[in-house]
Each structure stands twice: as C-alpha cells, then as structure tokens.
Design a protein around this motif. Sequence first.
Motif, short mmCIF file in Angstrom:
data_model
loop_
_atom_site.label_atom_id
_atom_site.label_comp_id
_atom_site.label_asym_id
_atom_site.label_seq_id
_atom_site.Cartn_x
_atom_site.Cartn_y
_atom_site.Cartn_z
N THR A 168 66.63 34.93 15.66
CA THR A 168 65.22 35.15 15.99
C THR A 168 64.43 35.73 14.83
N MET A 169 65.00 36.70 14.12
CA MET A 169 64.33 37.29 12.96
C MET A 169 65.41 37.81 12.01
N THR A 204 57.11 35.77 14.94
CA THR A 204 58.23 35.31 14.13
C THR A 204 57.85 34.03 13.40
N TYR A 252 68.96 29.82 13.59
CA TYR A 252 68.69 30.03 15.02
C TYR A 252 68.38 31.51 15.30
#
Lengths: 304, 841
Positions: A68-69, A60, A66
Amino acid sequence: MSDRKTLQVQRISGHPGPVAGAGMQREEQVCKLIDTTTCIGCKACEVACVEWNDMPFQPTMFDNTYQTMPDTHWNYWNLIKFNEVTNEDGTFQWLMRKHQCMHCADPGCLAACPADGAIVQYRNGIVDFQEENCIGCQFCVSGCPFNVPKFSPTTKKVYKCTLCSDRVGQGLEPACIKACPTGCLHFGTKSDMLMLAEKRVKQLQTVSGFKEAGTYDPQTIGGTSVVYVLHDASNPEKYGGLPKNPRIPLSFTIWKNWFKPIGLIASMMAFAGVILHYVTEGPRRPQPQPPVKEVDGGEGKKEN
Amino acid sequence: MTNGWVDIKNTDMMLIMGGNPAENHPCGFKWVIEAKRNRDAKIVVVDPRFTRTASVADQFLQIRAGSDIAFLGGLINYALANNRFNHEYLVNYTNAAFIVKEGFKLPEDGLYSGYDATARTYDKSTWNYEEVGAGAHASDTHSHAVQSSPVPPPTLPPNVAYDLSLQHPRCVFQLLKQQYSRYTPEMVERITGIPRERAIKAWETFTSIRQNGDMKKAGTIIYAVGWTQHSSGTQTIRTAAMIQLLLGNVGRAGGGVNALRGHSNIQGATDMAGIFDILPGYLKMPVPADTDLKTYLTRTTPKASKPKEWDSFNYWSNTPAFTVSLLKALYGDAATKENDFAFNWLPKIDRKYSWAEIWDDMYNGKVKAMMAFGMNGVMIGPNAKKNIEALKKADFLVVCEIYPDETSEFWRAPGTTPEEMAKINTTVYRLPGAGFAEKDGTFVNSARWLQWKWAAVPPPGDCRLDQEILARIFLKIRGKYQQEGGKLPDPILKASWNYTNPNNPSLAEVAKELNGKALADVTDPKTNTTIKADQQLPGFAFLRDDGSTMSGNWLYCGSWTEAGAMIQRRDPADPSGLGIHANWAWSWPMNRRVMYNRASCDLNGKPWDPDRKQIWWSEAKQKWAGNDVPDFKPDSDPKSHMGPFIMNPEGVGRLFVPIGAVADGPFPEHYEPTESLIANPLHPSQSNNPIAKRFKSDMDKYGTPDQGYNIICTTYRLTEHYHYWTKNNPMNVQLVPEPFVEIPAELADQMGLRGGEKVKVTSARADYIAKAMVTKRIKPMMVDGKKTYQIGIPIHWGYRGIAEDAGKTAKTPANYLSPAAIDPNAYTPEFKGFLVKLERV
Ligand code: SF4
Ligand code: SF4
C-alpha cells in the motif's frame, strides 16, 4: 480480562522512582502471532486498523508494488510488506509480512524517550504511546530497531500501533486479528502463541520442506509481544527488512542504564512546560487524536 | 461447487487452477489454510502469474493462458498410465464401461466425427452409446424426436451396451486412453510452456492421493473464471470433472469440482435463469418447435439410458412436475390444464441471446433499448468500445445504480468530442438503486447456500429497492396493456402478482413463492404425508405436474417451509465435524451439502473413508442414513446398483458426454485461444475451437502475431477492489490507487522500461495506457520452442471514479482490449489469453 488486570503499568518513560503497583500482578503476557507462511496479503488487517483507530486516509501513489505504501505512517500503523524474493537455490517466493510495532519486552522507544509518561509498557507486554505526554522530540524514532514510531508534522507527536490496548483492555482481540480471514493471525498469551508457533514451524520443516523455518522472537531485545513464524528464520531480512538481531542503539542503552537519572533531571528542567503526569492512578485509553482533516500533505509514495 | 467452502477443510490435496482464491475469495480461503494446517494438505497452483494464492502453495507452475486443457489432459494421461484411479468407482460410478457407437471418431486431426465445415456445427449422431443388439440401425432409437423439426436430434438408447472388463476397443475407457495418450509430457510442455519435469511432479503430487487406487484420501479441484473465460472454457471444466471422476473424488468430503463464484449472488442469478437458454432451476428454455407443453416436455425430459442390469434414478424425469409448478407460479389461476398451463406464454428462443450477441444486435441496430440493473454493461463485456458505439445507436438506456458509472455515461467515454456527443440521441434514464447493505433478501453463495441477510440501513434519499423499481415499471406496463392492448397481452396481464404491496413486494413473500406451496391437498404415497392446500411445500418430492402445486424454482423447494424460513437459520453446530452445519442457512438441493454423496460410499454403501462418514446404507433400516442428507433415492438398496449421479439419465458420471450435451465434443480437446502465437501443436490445420463464435462487425477484429501482436495478455481482479464499484470508495482507492499493467522483469529490461513508467498496450481492437508494474512474478516461458511473454491487467478502472475524476488515469476500460470470441456452451467471452503489443509511452 478486565481492564485493570491487563493494563498494568510496568515501566514509564522518563519517570524517576519506582512504578506504583508494579509487580502486584502475575498476569501473563499477551502476544500476537503472525504466521507469514499463511498470510495472503489481503490487507484486511490494514483496513481494520485504519477503521478501528478512525484514521484519516493517507493519499497513496502507484509504486511498482502491491504494497500500500513504502512504510508505515503516523496514520497507517499496520502495513503488509510485499517482497519478491529469488532464493539462492533459484526458488521464488512472494513474501508478505505484516509490519507493525513489535511490542518489545525491552522497548528501545521507551528507553530513548525523555518525556515522563509518553511511552508506557503494560505488564501484559503492550508498549503504548500516550500522545498527550509526547513532546515531539522523536528520540523514540531513533530508539526503535524496527523503524516503527512515526512523527506527524501536523500534531508534532509520534504515533504507532497500540496492539489495540483499548480492545485488549476490554477482553477483546486486536482489530487486525479479528479481521484476518485466513487465521494466520492469532492472539493469546505469549506461552500459548509460542506453542502454536512451534507446532507450525515443525509442520513447515517436516511437511512443507522449509528446513530453516522458525519462530521470530528476538532475544536481543528480550523477546517481543508480536511473534512471527517464518519459512526461513535464518534470513529474516528478506521479509522486508526484519532485523536478524535487533538491538537498541548503544547510545540509548547507555542513556538508560547510566545517565538516565541525570538526564531526566536535565530534561525536566528543559521541558518545564511539560505537565508531569503520573500514570500510577491506573490505565487510560491510549487512543491518539489525529486531526479531523488531512493536513499532513505528505504523499505516502513517490513516483518513479 | 459440488461441495462447499467449509468442506475444503476436509481435503488432502488441492489443485487450484483457473482461479486465484486468495485474491478473490480471501474469506473462503480460510478453509484452504485449515486443510493445510490441520491435514497437511498440499496445494498445487497453476496460473499464468505467481499470484497471492501461489504464495502459499506447495507447488506453483506458470502456464500459458488458454492452455489448461493440455495440462489437465496430461494429468489424465498420467493417472491412467500410473494406476492412479480406483477401478470400482470407475467401473460402477462412471460411464467408463459404456460402449460408444460405431462411427465415432476422436479428434486426431482436430475434429470429431460429424463436422460440417460450412455451418461450423457438428452432427452429433455418432456421439452416442451403442444400443444392446443394435447394429447398423442404431439411429432407429430416435423414436421420441420432436415431430416438427426436420432432423430429429439424437436421443440416448435405453439399453446401453457395456463391457465391465473395460477392454472393448470402443468402450469409453479405451477411447479416453486413446484420446489423452496424445497429451504426453513433451506435448504438454510445447503447448503450456510448463517444463515437463515440473508438470510430471505436479501430476504425481495431485494423483498421489489415489496411489494404487486406494480410496482413503480425497482431493479437490478449485477454479473460477480463469477457466471459464476462454473459447473452450466449458471443456476445461469438463476435463476437471473427468479427472475427479477418474480419481473417485466426486461426492466425497474434501473432493469435488468446485467453482468459486465471483460475486456474492452469482450462483443465485444462475439458479434463477440469468442466462438466456434456461428457465429457473435449469429447466430448458422453449424453442419455436415446442408448439405445446407436451412437445416441450417430451423434448426436455430425459429417459433413463443405462446397462439393463443397473438402475438409474434419472431425476430429471420429474421435469413435467417442475415445469408445471413453475408455470403455476408464473401465471397462477390463469394457468390451467385446458390452456396447457399457459405454456405458450413463455418466450421461445429462436437463436442465441447471449451477452455478446445482445450487444452485437444493438450495434447492428436490432436491439433498441437496454435496462441495466446490477451491472456496468460497458465495462464488463469484451471489446467494450463496440458496446459504447452500440449504445450510441440505441433509443434509450435505463441504468439503475448507486454510483454514476461508465454505462450511464457512455456518451462521455474518452475520446468522444463535443460534436460527437451532440449527435448522440440515446435517452439515458438513471434510477437511484440501493446498495447491498440497504437491502434484505438472500445471497446464494458458491456452496449453493441460500443465506438470508437483513438490511443494515435504509437506502438514502430517493433511492429505492430493486424490487420496488421493477414492480413499478411492471405495473405501469401492465396498465398500458390494459388500456391499449397489445400483440400478446396475456403473459403481462395474467402474470401472477399477489403481493401484499404490489408496488414494493417483500422479498420474504417472493422467497416463499420460490419455495412453492400446495394449491390442493397433495399426498406423498410413500410416507403418507399430506400437505394441505395453501401450505408451503417441504421439498420438491411433492411437486406435481397436474397443477396442484406451484414453485418458482424447484431447486429452492424446501427453503421456506411450514416450519419457517430455512434460509434464515443461524445454528453453527456441526456434530460430525465435517463442516456440514446442517442448520445454518439452507443449501440446494434439499439441504445437501455435498452433491452426489452416494459416491462417498463403495458399492455396498460403506464410506470409502471411515473417518469422513458422510452417508451410509443402513441395512437395519433399509435406508440411506448420514451426517449429510443423502443425495440419492433414500430406499435404494445398493444391490439394485442405482448410479450415484442421479441427474444423469445414465445414473453414472460422464467421462464421455454423449449427444452434444457439450457442443464441442464428447471429450475435451486442446484448441488454441482465438488469438494465439502458435499453431496448435496437436493439429496445426485445426488450431482453434472449430465452433467457438466470433463476430463479424467492422469493430470485431482479431489479431495475429504477423500483425505484430506478440504478447499474451490476461485480465483479472484484485483483492483490494470489487469490480467497478470500489474505485468510488476512498478506502479501496487508498489500498490500490491507480490502474497498472503487470510486466515480466525480463521483458521490461529488454524494453528499457522501469516500474511506474507508462506503457501502451494495443490489441487488434483498441489500446490501453497505464503504469508498468515490473515484476519477477511473471517469467518468460518457452511455448512450442518460442520465447513467450505474458502480461496482466487488473480490470478495475474506467472513466468514472476517484482516480479517474482526479485525472490520474487514461480512463480507458481494460475490456477495450479483449476480443468477443465466445465459448460455444456457456457463451463466455475470452477475457484471458488474447494477443497484444506493448510499447513505452
Ligand atoms: S517495535 Fe519499536 S516502537 Fe514498538 S515497542 Fe519495539 S522499540 Fe518501541
Ligand atoms: S488480514 Fe491476515 S491474511 Fe490478510 S494481510 Fe493481514 S495478516 Fe495477512
């Protein structure tokens, strides 16, 4: 719940004729309830999903969030979508929504899929991909109103959340439910979950002042086996693109209702190499077999 | 925590401030959600940023970092003005009615009475109660002073003057009113940046549980290091304690003052004296003036100080029994009555040896070596660059770790040239430690529960358990003393070390030693029970000051008895439904789950809330009974008016803290952070905490707005990472791969900055480069009429780790930026609310 009771096949993609054993059981539909109003975005469910399904890591990159992806990935099926929302009345919210397959009652992915046995819907509501039957055509990707199925360029197959059908088949709750520390995730029968959701919605309306609070169980696709409680059900879009009235694309509806039998014969001829597999013998473990090492090469995020 | 994690589910109201439990304590946060779901409890969150916790709050207020006392002082003012307190609780369970000595002065000008500007200390003699009948000669009560010390420290009067009508102009209640009448909504807005109507609404909401003094409901205050890491940190927590006393929330299910500890065993580390000025069980550390045990005990054993008609248990009067039992645990048979139980083998502290002072001493060449176990010293302290420079001057450094860390590799900190490296002569020894899942032993959680855990897997390869490493080092040193002698060999040679395997003591044996046992038969005269010599003690009531018992920590006495390891219990039953779970693990003291629970009942011993019955006075049995273990003298009839706060010599809770038990004043006062954008609106001439410590080395610089440091910066942790470990774990790195700086969108727009672009943050001490996270979760605010911006930095990255080794980061620790300015009570550095400037790279 034993394996046999909960994983009764109800529909089969690209399959001519009736589904053997369909209608034999009256087991209730299972359901995952996600109360977005008590989710803290801790990502325990993301980690539990990756670990239970033994997924290889997805590199990532920092992406000003915030989250993740940007979206789920073929090896990342469960993603908390973080949304900073300024409402019309000036109030500010940081919304966190657990995004994964909704296990639609009327699954667009299944409707779109031409490969026999690549997608099945169990009687308990779980929509499951059987990767060994997947031909990699990616029709399911366009058929899904929630942008859920993801294609792996390496294995040339499509993957998504299974609602932990392997665990559920053994009478366990899905891994994300077990990991969630706040109890914002619940798992049970659909009617129980709807009851719980209604109770919480009422509390949000009367105690917390969220007048538009509501349950998300979109009837445009016959309801889902994953149900949300939202602070503002009038505008699900603000929770990271949750469609208000999700629909299966028209082309697939037509395909399904009118041309499927013909199309199927065509596709059977076209994909003569595909081994037809009858799912009628009973359920199977639907675990995907991701490659041992990371060969995707795709970065989950792009840098600004 | 005065209460516990599970108990949060009993609350009706939460003030979460100085902590972000959804982020840092997600598992414990389930109880917050339970209270919300099952009791319609409300959550008020006050934080410099809109946090994960704020995302599920009913109200969120953005506060300027370091102005918490102003907001809380305003809350006190609001509660007093709007009758949001309970008179019965206030008068009988707190020192509200006590009369304060003449000559005591409130800090209208920023200073309490007795300030000495040259020494930067207070003479605390006026910070005391008035003695009944004492006029001008109140100071004659100093009869128990330490003889060898020139100015005897003040002591509390045994017979305190009081006024139950609370009208006396010098009674604590009136002084409290006067002190916080200055914290008006307008003043609070100027200081904190919180618009007054928002503040008033939050105060209204929080105090609504005590509408017209009705005691049915309970509210809790939940905090963490967001309150402690300031130059007035202790006083911030004091303010919270005062609010909870005023509102009658202490001792009650769903109430209390609840510190969330940031590591699995920080509570245990504190209990076991992980601080320089205490011994295990919060006994005071001896000082040079304590020439013998008697002098020490006289100094440290408090005498009851209360209105004559009241009773006070004064539990610390047992200090001699606790101390002698500790000495017997430390020195065994070598501690005898004749040699004062080897009291003089204990180290005596001649000055402060807090964290920042140790590093300062090393930087100044006074400390020559360091052993770092279970901590990454370079990363966790303020002004971290100075720590790296300090290590360069040390002779040797021992690091026990499971990963290569920044401390053991201080010599390759970013910017160190090969030539500089060649000049570093510090020898570094790296010891392979074991990870938490490879060890057994206990964790003491925030709720004071001692919970045993079993090792999941053995340590890999050459890795060793901590106790084995420490034991081997100790035995080697002892061998050296045996062969070569030394200056004071006895404490080493005669330390008790009776473990089955001296090279690798089992932690079960250590735990039993901490509990303690009888060394001769001891009998409790009241119950007539006898504990035979060599038997484990059932509780600290059996501890003796004559050498017939031993206990490594009196607070843990009862944790491993003849009945077995209480700390290994795993029975989840909870018959009362109050989340007491009395047979799950064991909590100090004596398995009480809510401390001071006598205060959960009215004067007559009836629970304030019949639906949450914790304990009660049983007239039939003439005893206190309950679902929880009474934290009280079991047979003290309510008629005797014994105070519920048995650890205070007064027996009541302290709204006013006398004689300098808190060094910077009997009431908390708002002081500006060490580095601040504004002069203190309350008293511009005394802006900062007058006795907070700053350091004087050439590397200790403190910035001002004039120098261009115009943005407030605060530091914190993320859910996805655990301090400086998880940057080595691919799973955590996947969740949050790189360091970042959170920047308000409005400020970013002004700077033409977009998310993902690199920014440089500079403080008076160093700079820090990372990518910008541009967010709407931090808004600009008006502080004392000036537009003010705050930014935030998560602390998890350094120069060793997956992203670091891959060259994805600037490799500088966030604590390069923070100042070494420390709180005068707990010595915690000001990691939050310092000044920086911000540029695009
Ligand atoms: S969410 Fe998409 S993938 Fe999941 S069942 Fe519905 S249509 Fe299929
Ligand atoms: S584990 Fe639960 S609280 Fe945490 S992010 Fe997932 S759904 Fe939200």
